[in-house]
Design an enzyme around this catalytic site. Sequence first.
Site, PDB file in Angstrom:
ATOM      1  N   HIS A  44      30.024 -37.571  63.659  1.00 53.49           N
ATOM      2  CA  HIS A  44      30.266 -35.575  63.176  1.00 53.49           C
ATOM      3  C   HIS A  44      29.613 -35.030  63.141  1.00 53.49           C
ATOM      4  O   HIS A  44      28.063 -35.018  63.775  1.00 53.49           O
ATOM      5  CB  HIS A  44      31.303 -36.090  62.106  1.00 53.49           C
ATOM      6  CG  HIS A  44      29.982 -35.969  60.606  1.00 53.49           C
ATOM      7  ND1 HIS A  44      29.129 -34.631  60.143  1.00 53.49           N
ATOM      8  CD2 HIS A  44      29.250 -36.819  59.734  1.00 53.49           C
ATOM      9  CE1 HIS A  44      28.180 -34.889  59.808  1.00 53.49           C
ATOM     10  NE2 HIS A  44      28.297 -36.021  59.402  1.00 53.49           N
ATOM     11  N   ASP A  71      29.855 -31.713  62.863  1.00 50.70           N
ATOM     12  CA  ASP A  71      30.110 -30.227  61.278  1.00 50.70           C
ATOM     13  C   ASP A  71      28.985 -30.701  60.221  1.00 50.70           C
ATOM     14  O   ASP A  71      29.051 -31.927  60.048  1.00 50.70           O
ATOM     15  CB  ASP A  71      31.710 -30.753  60.300  1.00 50.70           C
ATOM     16  CG  ASP A  71      31.736 -31.647  59.737  1.00 50.70           C
ATOM     17  OD1 ASP A  71      31.617 -32.652  60.289  1.00 50.70           O
ATOM     18  OD2 ASP A  71      32.351 -31.584  58.903  1.00 50.70           O
ATOM     19  N   ASP A 126      21.404 -35.183  59.214  1.00 45.16           N
ATOM     20  CA  ASP A 126      22.868 -35.327  59.220  1.00 45.16           C
ATOM     21  C   ASP A 126      24.172 -34.621  60.309  1.00 45.16           C
ATOM     22  O   ASP A 126      24.320 -33.695  59.383  1.00 45.16           O
ATOM     23  CB  ASP A 126      22.977 -35.593  57.666  1.00 45.16           C
ATOM     24  CG  ASP A 126      24.465 -36.123  57.099  1.00 45.16           C
ATOM     25  OD1 ASP A 126      25.240 -36.685  57.606  1.00 45.16           O
ATOM     26  OD2 ASP A 126      24.478 -35.339  55.855  1.00 45.16           O
ATOM     27  N   GLU A 138      34.319 -34.082  58.665  1.00 42.73           N
ATOM     28  CA  GLU A 138      33.756 -35.263  58.010  1.00 42.73           C
ATOM     29  C   GLU A 138      33.048 -34.628  56.763  1.00 42.73           C
ATOM     30  O   GLU A 138      32.805 -35.734  55.687  1.00 42.73           O
ATOM     31  CB  GLU A 138      31.940 -36.411  58.630  1.00 42.73           C
ATOM     32  CG  GLU A 138      31.637 -37.521  57.733  1.00 42.73           C
ATOM     33  CD  GLU A 138      30.793 -37.163  57.264  1.00 42.73           C
ATOM     34  OE1 GLU A 138      29.896 -38.466  55.945  1.00 42.73           O
ATOM     35  OE2 GLU A 138      30.040 -36.045  56.770  1.00 42.73           O
ATOM     36  N   GLU A 139      31.987 -33.737  56.773  1.00 39.86           N
ATOM     37  CA  GLU A 139      31.559 -32.396  55.771  1.00 39.86           C
ATOM     38  C   GLU A 139      32.531 -32.017  54.730  1.00 39.86           C
ATOM     39  O   GLU A 139      32.177 -31.105  53.626  1.00 39.86           O
ATOM     40  CB  GLU A 139      30.317 -31.753  55.832  1.00 39.86           C
ATOM     41  CG  GLU A 139      29.096 -32.800  56.433  1.00 39.86           C
ATOM     42  CD  GLU A 139      28.555 -33.423  55.566  1.00 39.86           C
ATOM     43  OE1 GLU A 139      28.739 -33.944  54.914  1.00 39.86           O
ATOM     44  OE2 GLU A 139      27.691 -34.029  56.288  1.00 39.86           O
ATOM     45  N   GLU A 160      25.164 -42.906  61.358  1.00 41.42           N
ATOM     46  CA  GLU A 160      24.855 -42.020  59.878  1.00 41.42           C
ATOM     47  C   GLU A 160      23.745 -42.359  59.441  1.00 41.42           C
ATOM     48  O   GLU A 160      22.946 -43.045  59.603  1.00 41.42           O
ATOM     49  CB  GLU A 160      25.737 -42.319  58.532  1.00 41.42           C
ATOM     50  CG  GLU A 160      27.343 -41.924  58.820  1.00 41.42           C
ATOM     51  CD  GLU A 160      27.200 -40.718  58.195  1.00 41.42           C
ATOM     52  OE1 GLU A 160      26.332 -39.850  57.993  1.00 41.42           O
ATOM     53  OE2 GLU A 160      28.396 -39.697  58.021  1.00 41.42           O
ATOM     54  N   HIS A 203      21.379 -32.187  53.956  1.00 39.79           N
ATOM     55  CA  HIS A 203      21.309 -31.538  53.047  1.00 39.79           C
ATOM     56  C   HIS A 203      20.777 -30.637  52.742  1.00 39.79           C
ATOM     57  O   HIS A 203      21.052 -29.466  52.085  1.00 39.79           O
ATOM     58  CB  HIS A 203      22.988 -32.237  51.927  1.00 39.79           C
ATOM     59  CG  HIS A 203      24.216 -32.318  52.681  1.00 39.79           C
ATOM     60  ND1 HIS A 203      25.280 -33.226  51.992  1.00 39.79           N
ATOM     61  CD2 HIS A 203      23.907 -33.083  53.537  1.00 39.79           C
ATOM     62  CE1 HIS A 203      25.979 -33.248  52.350  1.00 39.79           C
ATOM     63  NE2 HIS A 203      26.327 -33.481  53.714  1.00 39.79           N
TER      64      HIS A 203
END
Length: 403
Positions: free
Chosen positions: A86, A88, A119, A153-154, A182, A371
Amino acid sequence: MTNDPAASAPTLAFDPTDPVALTQALVRRASVTPQEGGALALLDSVLAAEGYEVHRPVFSEPGTPDVENLYARIGSEAPVFVIAGHTDVVPVGDEAAWTRAPFGGTIEDGVLYGRGACDMKGGVAAMVAAAIRYRRANPDAPGSIAFLITGDEEGPAVNGTVKLLAWAHERGERFDHCILGEPTNPAAMSDMVKIGRRGSLTGKLTVQGTQGHVGYPHLADNPIRGMVRLLAALDATPLDTGTDHFDPSNLEVTTLDVGNAATNVIPAQAKAVFNIRFNDVWTPETLAAEIERRLREAAGNTVRYEVGFQPTNAVAFLTEPGPFVNMVADAVAAETGKRPALSTTGGTSDARFIKSYCPVVEYGVVGKTMHQIDECVAVADLVALERITHRLLGTYFAAQHGA
């Protein structure tokens, strides 16, 4: 299919086989979910220039934002090796707390900083770079490489991988194996390959009482007592003892509230929310039934309660160790000098959708800062992931064709 993306896109200022430069370029696209932010457009340009057929379908669902996704494939023969991920990213949070620009892609002392660096734009970039390098060196290699890249995904994960897979399947696409990039490694690139994921089930529990004055408890019914009783019953006995590849399932109460600002009032209602991360002993249905049984027995005829469960598409799954899992672990060991552990720990991922179409494992960079403020990835880890993926592609297609 995109309309001549190579012609409409600017000339790349970097070599797309360089995973570091490609990561920087992706990080500099502010693709905060659900915004595409230019990240998929960049991958479109890179892959189309290498001969991939690229599609960027947008999916919708009432109550959720529209999301753009990317599917690209080169080759027309089986086997089809899928690389998923992903672009995003989560919001940056307090931008003033960042010591480097969150979308700057700054490199300092061998570390690349930026939202999504680990990530998982770094994983996407390294695997794209590896696939390009492999196909340039093997232009006539049989088999196909495909990319499933989502922008959801997020976010709610409603208009992303799950629909992209269905869209591809309806077009006749069939996949043999998949690696999802990931950030799986806790501390070093040799640490961990994920071969499965636990499921997730969220429940909401409400206990009813009768509001009244603290000084006249016989005229009231305190729901907190009943709530404590029910939660204790849920926690009294382990849900299971784990399996060969999974830790025991765990239930955690995540919020408990009565909404009572007064100190002399017995509340009328108490609410709790709990989340269970469960292994392959359970399905969402059997687990919900077990929770309901425990609550029913604990409540008896004295506690008035209701329990409900949020819909979930996060089910536990396992890719059984075998030739493909070993091939991934062998590639990691060959490039890092250490064989990784096979794990099912952590939260959920889009692998839960992919597993219904083909065997899937997850492997990526070190995820210590995902994150977080000043999210980052070591440049050496990007280089290592590119080399591991390149080795895996070579071994995979050689093995599939008996070479």
